[in-house]
Design an enzyme around this catalytic site. Structure first.
Site, short mmCIF file in Angstrom:
data_model
loop_
_atom_site.label_atom_id
_atom_site.label_comp_id
_atom_site.label_asym_id
_atom_site.label_seq_id
_atom_site.Cartn_x
_atom_site.Cartn_y
_atom_site.Cartn_z
N GLU A 82 16.72 -7.44 -15.99
CA GLU A 82 18.14 -7.60 -15.64
C GLU A 82 18.30 -8.50 -14.42
O GLU A 82 17.72 -8.24 -13.36
CB GLU A 82 18.75 -6.22 -15.36
CG GLU A 82 20.25 -6.28 -15.16
CD GLU A 82 20.89 -4.89 -15.02
OE1 GLU A 82 20.30 -3.89 -15.44
OE2 GLU A 82 22.01 -4.84 -14.47
N LYS A 269 22.53 5.16 -12.78
CA LYS A 269 21.81 4.09 -13.52
C LYS A 269 21.51 2.94 -12.55
O LYS A 269 20.43 2.34 -12.58
CB LYS A 269 22.66 3.61 -14.71
CG LYS A 269 21.93 2.66 -15.65
CD LYS A 269 22.09 1.20 -15.26
CE LYS A 269 21.34 0.26 -16.20
NZ LYS A 269 21.41 -1.14 -15.76
N ASP A 285 4.56 6.07 -15.04
CA ASP A 285 5.29 6.56 -16.20
C ASP A 285 6.77 6.68 -15.84
O ASP A 285 7.20 7.65 -15.23
CB ASP A 285 4.69 7.93 -16.58
CG ASP A 285 5.31 8.53 -17.83
OD1 ASP A 285 6.44 8.14 -18.18
OD2 ASP A 285 4.68 9.42 -18.42
N HIS A 383 26.81 -11.14 -10.31
CA HIS A 383 26.00 -10.81 -11.47
C HIS A 383 26.05 -11.93 -12.51
O HIS A 383 25.04 -12.37 -13.02
CB HIS A 383 26.52 -9.51 -12.08
CG HIS A 383 25.63 -8.94 -13.13
ND1 HIS A 383 24.52 -8.19 -12.81
CD2 HIS A 383 25.66 -9.03 -14.47
CE1 HIS A 383 23.92 -7.82 -13.93
NE2 HIS A 383 24.59 -8.32 -14.96
P1 NDP Z 1 -5.48 10.48 -15.06
O1 NDP Z 1 -5.98 11.69 -15.73
O2 NDP Z 1 -5.64 9.17 -15.74
O3 NDP Z 1 -6.17 10.29 -13.63
C1 NDP Z 1 -6.16 11.22 -12.62
C2 NDP Z 1 -7.58 11.28 -12.14
O4 NDP Z 1 -7.85 10.27 -11.18
C3 NDP Z 1 -7.84 12.56 -11.40
O5 NDP Z 1 -8.06 13.58 -12.28
C4 NDP Z 1 -9.07 12.20 -10.59
O6 NDP Z 1 -10.20 12.43 -11.41
C5 NDP Z 1 -8.93 10.69 -10.38
N1 NDP Z 1 -8.66 10.39 -8.96
C6 NDP Z 1 -9.27 9.43 -8.23
N2 NDP Z 1 -8.80 9.41 -6.98
C7 NDP Z 1 -7.86 10.36 -6.89
C8 NDP Z 1 -6.99 10.80 -5.84
N3 NDP Z 1 -7.01 10.24 -4.61
N4 NDP Z 1 -6.10 11.78 -6.11
C9 NDP Z 1 -6.04 12.34 -7.33
N5 NDP Z 1 -6.84 11.98 -8.36
C10 NDP Z 1 -7.75 11.00 -8.15
O7 NDP Z 1 -3.96 10.57 -14.66
P2 NDP Z 1 -2.93 11.73 -14.46
O8 NDP Z 1 -3.51 13.07 -14.58
O9 NDP Z 1 -2.22 11.40 -13.21
O10 NDP Z 1 -1.98 11.53 -15.72
C11 NDP Z 1 -1.02 10.52 -15.73
C12 NDP Z 1 -0.83 10.03 -17.15
O11 NDP Z 1 -0.46 11.10 -18.02
C13 NDP Z 1 0.29 9.02 -17.26
O12 NDP Z 1 -0.21 7.92 -17.99
C14 NDP Z 1 1.36 9.73 -18.08
O13 NDP Z 1 2.07 8.81 -18.85
C15 NDP Z 1 0.57 10.68 -18.92
N6 NDP Z 1 1.21 11.87 -19.45
C16 NDP Z 1 2.49 12.26 -19.09
C17 NDP Z 1 3.06 13.39 -19.60
C18 NDP Z 1 4.44 13.79 -19.14
O14 NDP Z 1 4.96 13.21 -18.21
N7 NDP Z 1 5.07 14.80 -19.73
C19 NDP Z 1 2.34 14.22 -20.59
C20 NDP Z 1 1.00 13.77 -20.85
C21 NDP Z 1 0.46 12.62 -20.32
P3 NDP Z 1 -11.63 12.75 -10.75
O15 NDP Z 1 -11.37 13.60 -9.56
O16 NDP Z 1 -12.38 13.44 -11.83
O17 NDP Z 1 -12.19 11.42 -10.36
#
Ligand code: NDP
Length: 429
Positions: A82, A269, A285, A383
Site C-alpha cells: 500500500e 486497520k 506470523d 494518499h
Molecule cells: P521454532 O520452533 O521454529 O523455533 C523456536 C526454537 O528456536 C526454540 O525452540 C529454540 O530451540 C530455538 N532458539 C534459539 N535461540 C532461541 C532463543 N534465544 N529463545 C528462544 N528459542 C531459541 O519457532 P516457534 O516455536 O517460535 O514457532 C513459530 C512458528 O510456529 C511460526 O512459524 C508460526 O507461524 C507457527 N505456528 C503458529 C501457530 C499459531 O499461531 N496458532 C500454530 C502452529 C505453528 P532450541 O532451544 O532447541 O535451539
C-alpha cells in the site's frame, strides 16, 4: 545504526539508497544484489517452507526512517503493497523524534498453551487435582522441551478454569488448563504445542477426563508491548492548522473510534498498516499478531480503539498503544527467509522483547499519521498522489513514463486507471 535520520532518502534512487545501506551495515556486493532482487528466497527453499509450491511472491520492501525509541535509532524494514504507509510512518517518527522519541516497555514474554478436558465425572474435583499437581505438571512440561529451560524460559505457571459451569449452557462442561510459558526470543508456537501435547496423558490421569485440544492461544495477553509518545502542539502544526487544532482533531478522531466499532475497525486497520509490514519483513506470523491485537482491542467487552490519545496538563498530545506481540527473532521463518535475516540485521534488535517494542512504536506512529491527515486535509491528497504511480503502472506505463503519467494524473486531479490509459496512449503516439 548511528542515526535513522537520513535526509533526502526519499529522493534517492534505489541504487543510491542501497549504496548508503551498504556503507552503514558493511553489506557485501552480493548482499546488496540479494536485497535488490529478493533473489535468495529460491523456489527450492520455498518448497521446504510450505506445500504445493509453484514459485515465490514478491512485495515492496521500504525503510521507515527517523525512529528514535528509548533513545536508540532504528531504521525499520517494512514490507507492504500500500502506498503512503512508509512515508507516513517516517513523517510522524520525525515529529516524535523532535519531541524526544517514543518510550516503550514490554512484559516478560509469557505465552499461553491451552489444554481442553471433557467428560470429567466431577469437574470441581478435577480442577482441584490439577491445582494440587501444578509443580508436577510444570516439571513434566519443561522435561518435554528442556532446551527452552536452559535458555532461561519454560513453563512457569498454570491455572485451571471450568467452562460452561451453568447446567443450562448449550455446550458441554469442560476443564481448560492454561500453561504459562516463557518462550524467550521465539514466538513459541512449536515450543508451546510440544509442551501441551506432552501433558495430555498426565492430565487425563489426574482429571479422569478426556483431553481434546492442546494448542497455544493467540490471545497473548501476558506478552504485551507498549509504546508512548508525548508531542508538544507546536510540532503538529500543518498548513493552515495550528498545532492545537491538529492535537484536538486527533483526540476527537480517537474519541470517535473509542465510541463506535464501525470507526474503530478502520482506525485499528490503520494501526496494523504499520505493524504488519514490520512483522512480515522480519519473517514473523502476521496472522498471529493480527488475531491477538483485535482480541485485545475487545478486552473490555466491545471492540475498541487500540490506541489512546489525550492531552496532558501542559497541552501536549499524548499517544499510547499496548498490544499482545507474539513475535520472535528466532524460529519460524525469521532465520529461514533470507530477506527476514536482512531485515533483522538492518533493524539491529537484540531480542524479541526489543523487536516487539519497535513494532508497537511503528503502529502508534502509523495511527497518528492517519489521524493527523484525517483531522486536517483528509487522507486522499497525500494518499492519491502516491497512489498515482500504481495507477499509472496498472494502466500500462513503464520506465520514465510512470512518473510523467503519475504527475499528470495528480495535476488533472483525476487519479483513475481510465484516465491513465488515455495518457499512456497519448504518450505512445
Ligand atoms: P521454532 O520452533 O521454529 O523455533 C523456536 C526454537 O528456536 C526454540 O525452540 C529454540 O530451540 C530455538 N532458539 C534459539 N535461540 C532461541 C532463543 N534465544 N529463545 C528462544 N528459542 C531459541 O519457532 P516457534 O516455536 O517460535 O514457532 C513459530 C512458528 O510456529 C511460526 O512459524 C508460526 O507461524 C507457527 N505456528 C503458529 C501457530 C499459531 O499461531 N496458532 C500454530 C502452529 C505453528 P532450541 O532451544 O532447541 O535451539
Amino acid at each position: 545504526m548511528e542515526t535513522s535520520r537520513i535526509p533526502g532518502f526519499y529522493n534517492m534512487t534505489v541504487e543510491e539508497r542501497l549504496n548508503l545501506l551498504k556503507k552503514i551495515h558493511s553489506f557485501s556486493e552480493e548482499d546488496v544484489k540479494n536485497i535488490q532482487t529478493s533473489a535468495p528466497l529460491t523456489t527450492d527453499t520455498a518448497d521446504k517452507m510450505i506445500e504445493n509450491v509453484i514459485g515465490t511472491y514478491q512485495l515492496p520492501l521500504g525503510l521507515g526512517l527517523n525512529f528514535l525509541i528509548n533513545g536508540k535509532d532504528y531504521v525499520i524494514p517494512m514490507v507492504i503493497e500500500e502506498p503512503s504507509v512508509v512515508a507516513s510512518a517516517s513523517h510522524i517518527a520525525r515529529i516524535v523524534r523532535e519531541a524526544g522519541g517514543f518510550t516503550t516497555k514490554a512484559t516478560e514474554r509469557v505465552m499461553i498453551g491451552q489444554i481442553q478436558v471433557v467428560g470429567c465425572a466431577d469437574f470441581q474435583q478435577a480442577k482441584e487435582t490439577v491445582q494440587q499437581n501444578k509443580e508436577v505438571l510444570l516439571e513434566a512440561a519443561n522435561n518435554a522441551y528442556p532446551s527452552i529451560v536452559s535458555r532461561g524460559g519454560g513453563a512457569e505457571d498454570l491455572d485451571v478454569r471450568i467452562l460452561n459451569e451453568e447446567s443450562t449452557s448449550a455446550y458441554s462442561q469442560m476443564l481448560v488448563i492454561h500453561l504459562y510459558i516463557n518462550t524467550c526470543d521465539a514466538m513459541g508456537a512449536n515450543i508451546i504445542n510440544t509442551m501441551v501435547e506432552s501433558l495430555a496423558p498426565l492430565v487425563e490421569e489426574l482429571t479422569k477426563g478426556k483431553v481434546y485440544l492442546r494448542i497455544l492461544s493467540n490471545y497473548a495477553d501476558r506478552c504485551l508491548a507498549k509504546a508512548k509518545c508525548v508531542i508538544p502542539p507546536d510540532l503538529l502544526k500543518t498548513g493552515d492548522y495550528s498545532g492545537e487544532e491538529v492535537r484536538d482533531g486527533v483526540i476527537h478522531a480517537y474519541e470517535f473510534a473509542a465510541s463506535d466499532p464501525y470507526r474503530a475497525v478502520t482506525h485499528n486497520k490503520g494501526i496494523m498498516n504499520g505493524i504488519d509490514p514490520v512483522v512480515i519483513a522480519t519473517g514473523n506470523d502476521w496472522r498471529a499478531v493480527e488475531a491477538g491485537a483485535h482480541a485485545y482491542a475487545s478486552r473490555n467487552g466491545t471492540y475498541d480503539s487500540m490506541t489512546i490519545w489525550s492531552k496532558d496538563e501542559y497541552g501536549n498530545l499524548v499517544g499510547e498503544l499496548e498490544l499482545p506481540m507474539s513475535i520472535g527473532t528466532v524460529g519460524g521463518a525469521t532465520r529461514v527467509h533470507p530477506m527476514a535475516k536482512f531485515a533483522l540485521h538492518i533493524l539491529g534488535v537484540n531480542s524479541a522483547k526489543e523487536l516487539s517494542q519497535v513494532i508497537v512504536s511503528v503502529g502508534l506512529a502509523q495511527n497518528l499519521g492517519a489521524l493527523k491527515a484525517l483531522a486536517t486535509e483528509g487522507i486522499q491528497k497525500g494518499h492519491m498522489a502516491l497512489h498515482s504511480r500504481s495507477v499509472a503502472i496498472a494502466a500500462g506505463a513503464t520506465g520514465e513514463m510512470i512518473d510523467i503519467i503519475a504527475e499528470q494524473l495528480v495535476k488533472e486531479k483525476q487519479i483513475r486507471v481510465g484516465k491513465a490509459k488515455e495518457l499512456v496512449e497519448e504518450y505512445k503516439k
